[in-house]
Scaffold this motif. Structure first.
Motif, PDB file in Angstrom:
ATOM      1  N   ALA A  49       1.370  -5.964   5.780  1.00  0.00           N
ATOM      2  CA  ALA A  49      -0.303  -6.982   5.698  1.00  0.00           C
ATOM      3  C   ALA A  49       0.460  -7.923   4.248  1.00  0.00           C
ATOM      4  CB  ALA A  49      -0.958  -6.034   4.207  1.00  0.00           C
ATOM      5  N   LEU A  50       1.163  -7.924   3.816  1.00  0.00           N
ATOM      6  CA  LEU A  50       1.859  -8.918   3.381  1.00  0.00           C
ATOM      7  C   LEU A  50       2.514  -9.733   3.545  1.00  0.00           C
ATOM      8  CD1 LEU A  50       2.045  -6.736  -0.913  1.00  0.00           C
ATOM      9  CD2 LEU A  50       0.678  -8.253  -0.195  1.00  0.00           C
ATOM     10  N   THR A  51       3.017  -9.374   4.549  1.00  0.00           N
ATOM     11  CA  THR A  51       4.283 -10.011   4.903  1.00  0.00           C
ATOM     12  C   THR A  51       4.739 -10.022   6.461  1.00  0.00           C
ATOM     13  OG1 THR A  51       5.473  -8.114   5.691  1.00  0.00           O
ATOM     14  CG2 THR A  51       6.041  -9.424   3.921  1.00  0.00           C
ATOM     15  N   GLY A  52       3.447  -9.548   7.344  1.00  0.00           N
ATOM     16  CA  GLY A  52       3.194  -9.803   8.631  1.00  0.00           C
ATOM     17  C   GLY A  52       4.282  -9.317   9.259  1.00  0.00           C
ATOM     18  N   VAL A  53       5.582  -9.002   8.725  1.00  0.00           N
ATOM     19  CA  VAL A  53       6.530  -8.106   9.732  1.00  0.00           C
ATOM     20  C   VAL A  53       6.183  -7.442  10.054  1.00  0.00           C
ATOM     21  CG1 VAL A  53       8.787  -7.676   9.746  1.00  0.00           C
ATOM     22  CG2 VAL A  53       7.904  -9.370   7.928  1.00  0.00           C
ATOM     23  N   LYS A  54       6.366  -7.277  12.155  1.00  0.00           N
ATOM     24  CA  LYS A  54       5.606  -5.643  12.581  1.00  0.00           C
ATOM     25  C   LYS A  54       7.380  -4.508  12.666  1.00  0.00           C
ATOM     26  CE  LYS A  54       3.149  -8.684  15.254  1.00  0.00           C
ATOM     27  NZ  LYS A  54       1.614  -9.092  16.685  1.00  0.00           N
ATOM     28  N   THR A  55       7.769  -5.471  12.695  1.00  0.00           N
ATOM     29  CA  THR A  55       8.808  -3.855  12.208  1.00  0.00           C
ATOM     30  C   THR A  55       8.299  -3.033  11.254  1.00  0.00           C
ATOM     31  OG1 THR A  55      10.301  -5.387  11.463  1.00  0.00           O
ATOM     32  CG2 THR A  55      11.034  -5.011  13.524  1.00  0.00           C
ATOM     33  N   LEU A  56       7.404  -3.769  10.113  1.00  0.00           N
ATOM     34  CA  LEU A  56       7.160  -2.480   9.458  1.00  0.00           C
ATOM     35  C   LEU A  56       6.185  -1.537   9.877  1.00  0.00           C
ATOM     36  CD1 LEU A  56       7.444  -5.533   6.568  1.00  0.00           C
ATOM     37  CD2 LEU A  56       9.421  -3.302   6.218  1.00  0.00           C
ATOM     38  N   ALA A  57       5.973  -2.244  10.250  1.00  0.00           N
ATOM     39  CA  ALA A  57       3.765  -1.069  11.121  1.00  0.00           C
ATOM     40  C   ALA A  57       5.228   0.013  11.548  1.00  0.00           C
ATOM     41  CB  ALA A  57       3.133  -2.080  11.961  1.00  0.00           C
ATOM     42  N   MET A  58       6.298  -0.034  12.637  1.00  0.00           N
ATOM     43  CA  MET A  58       7.022   1.096  13.216  1.00  0.00           C
ATOM     44  C   MET A  58       7.159   2.532  13.025  1.00  0.00           C
ATOM     45  SD  MET A  58       9.602  -1.053  15.711  1.00  0.00           S
ATOM     46  CE  MET A  58       9.033  -2.238  16.726  1.00  0.00           C
ATOM     47  N   ILE A  59       7.267   1.613  11.313  1.00  0.00           N
ATOM     48  CA  ILE A  59       7.507   3.212  10.385  1.00  0.00           C
ATOM     49  C   ILE A  59       5.627   4.092   9.779  1.00  0.00           C
ATOM     50  CG2 ILE A  59       8.169   3.281   7.700  1.00  0.00           C
ATOM     51  CD1 ILE A  59      10.075   0.983   7.739  1.00  0.00           C
ATOM     52  N   THR A  60       5.533   3.217  10.266  1.00  0.00           N
ATOM     53  CA  THR A  60       4.310   3.792   9.806  1.00  0.00           C
ATOM     54  C   THR A  60       3.598   5.362  10.496  1.00  0.00           C
ATOM     55  OG1 THR A  60       3.321   1.345   9.189  1.00  0.00           O
ATOM     56  CG2 THR A  60       1.308   3.360   9.344  1.00  0.00           C
ATOM     57  N   PRO A  61       4.110   5.294  11.524  1.00  0.00           N
ATOM     58  CA  PRO A  61       4.092   6.710  12.105  1.00  0.00           C
ATOM     59  C   PRO A  61       4.407   7.949  11.225  1.00  0.00           C
ATOM     60  CG  PRO A  61       3.644   4.989  13.576  1.00  0.00           C
ATOM     61  CD  PRO A  61       4.179   4.248  12.280  1.00  0.00           C
ATOM     62  N   ILE A  62       5.753   7.627  11.104  1.00  0.00           N
ATOM     63  CA  ILE A  62       6.397   8.356  10.559  1.00  0.00           C
ATOM     64  C   ILE A  62       5.719   9.053   9.352  1.00  0.00           C
ATOM     65  CG2 ILE A  62       8.620   8.776   9.399  1.00  0.00           C
ATOM     66  CD1 ILE A  62      10.044   6.305  11.072  1.00  0.00           C
ATOM     67  N   GLY A  63       4.886   8.196   8.547  1.00  0.00           N
ATOM     68  CA  GLY A  63       4.458   8.604   7.213  1.00  0.00           C
ATOM     69  C   GLY A  63       3.320   9.384   7.608  1.00  0.00           C
ATOM     70  N   GLY A  64       2.743   9.161   8.825  1.00  0.00           N
ATOM     71  CA  GLY A  64       1.372   9.815   9.884  1.00  0.00           C
ATOM     72  C   GLY A  64       1.807  11.211   9.722  1.00  0.00           C
ATOM     73  N   LEU A  65       3.092  11.390  10.170  1.00  0.00           N
ATOM     74  CA  LEU A  65       3.794  12.365  10.594  1.00  0.00           C
ATOM     75  C   LEU A  65       3.864  13.586   9.027  1.00  0.00           C
ATOM     76  CD1 LEU A  65       4.397  14.561  12.737  1.00  0.00           C
ATOM     77  CD2 LEU A  65       6.621  13.474  12.855  1.00  0.00           C
ATOM     78  N   SER A  66       4.747  12.742   8.654  1.00  0.00           N
ATOM     79  CA  SER A  66       4.711  13.504   7.341  1.00  0.00           C
ATOM     80  C   SER A  66       3.377  14.335   6.559  1.00  0.00           C
ATOM     81  CB  SER A  66       4.734  12.681   6.207  1.00  0.00           C
ATOM     82  OG  SER A  66       6.885  12.138   6.809  1.00  0.00           O
ATOM     83  N   PHE A  67       2.178  13.586   6.804  1.00  0.00           N
ATOM     84  CA  PHE A  67       0.625  13.594   6.455  1.00  0.00           C
ATOM     85  C   PHE A  67       0.478  14.712   6.991  1.00  0.00           C
ATOM     86  CE2 PHE A  67       0.069   9.214   4.855  1.00  0.00           C
ATOM     87  CZ  PHE A  67       0.032   9.562   3.490  1.00  0.00           C
ATOM     88  N   LEU A  68       0.473  15.067   8.674  1.00  0.00           N
ATOM     89  CA  LEU A  68       0.358  15.593   9.015  1.00  0.00           C
ATOM     90  C   LEU A  68       1.091  17.251   8.706  1.00  0.00           C
ATOM     91  CD1 LEU A  68      -0.083  13.981  12.790  1.00  0.00           C
ATOM     92  CD2 LEU A  68      -1.656  14.698  10.766  1.00  0.00           C
ATOM     93  N   VAL A  69       2.524  17.079   8.931  1.00  0.00           N
ATOM     94  CA  VAL A  69       3.413  17.743   8.498  1.00  0.00           C
ATOM     95  C   VAL A  69       2.992  18.758   6.987  1.00  0.00           C
ATOM     96  CG1 VAL A  69       5.488  18.952   8.550  1.00  0.00           C
ATOM     97  CG2 VAL A  69       4.814  17.623  10.074  1.00  0.00           C
ATOM     98  N   GLY A  70       2.562  17.745   6.290  1.00  0.00           N
ATOM     99  CA  GLY A  70       2.448  18.687   4.482  1.00  0.00           C
ATOM    100  C   GLY A  70       0.599  19.572   5.112  1.00  0.00           C
ATOM    101  N   TRP A  71       0.393  18.445   5.836  1.00  0.00           N
ATOM    102  CA  TRP A  71      -1.022  19.675   6.183  1.00  0.00           C
ATOM    103  C   TRP A  71      -0.997  21.143   6.482  1.00  0.00           C
ATOM    104  CZ3 TRP A  71      -5.135  18.417   2.494  1.00  0.00           C
ATOM    105  CH2 TRP A  71      -5.126  17.887   2.021  1.00  0.00           C
TER     106      TRP A  71
END
Length: 123
Positions: free
Chosen positions: A90-112
């Motif tokens: 959101a702050l930088t607009g660097v799209k490669t940062l958005a590629m990390i987001t699904p890894i975090g989402g997967l961490s949430f899913l496995v945690g649940w």
């Protein structure tokens, strides 16, 4: 237990502070899309902060449960990776940062999943 309560308190404080900063400090400075991403990061951070506190309470009752402890660490990793990458994107607009987001989402899913398995086994 104590560590997860402290982590939850810090992350909860940061979620409120970052939410207020996004609503008041970033309005007019970022695009609507970036502000939406910021808001999504705050929401997921707060949801999973509550989950971390719940894990702490469960660990108080079921001390040494690797399933509950692992779910707490995965929720923390998810906050760092999912919310953290969205804040930076959101702050930088660097799209490669958005590629990390699904890894975090997967961490949430496995945690649940681990939290659910732990509940089935111990509750």
């Amino acid at each position: 237990m104590k560590l997860f309560i402290i982590i939850g308190a810090v992350l909860g404080f940061l979620a409120v502070a970052l939410g207020a900063f996004g609503a008041h400090g970033l309005e007019g400075r970022l695009s609507e899309k970036a502000l939406t991403n910021w808001g999504k990061a705050v929401d997921y951070q707060m949801f999973h902060t509550v989950a971390i506190v719940a894990v702490a309470l469960l660990l108080g009752r079921f001390e040494g449960s690797n399933l509950f402890a692992s779910s707490g660490w995965l929720f923390l990793a998810g906050i760092v990776l999912f919310s953290g990458s969205l804040y930076l994107y959101a702050l930088t607009g660097v799209k490669t940062l958005a590629m990390i987001t699904p890894i975090g989402g997967l961490s949430f899913l496995v945690g649940w999943v681990l939290l659910g398995i732990g509940a089935m086994k111990l509750l």
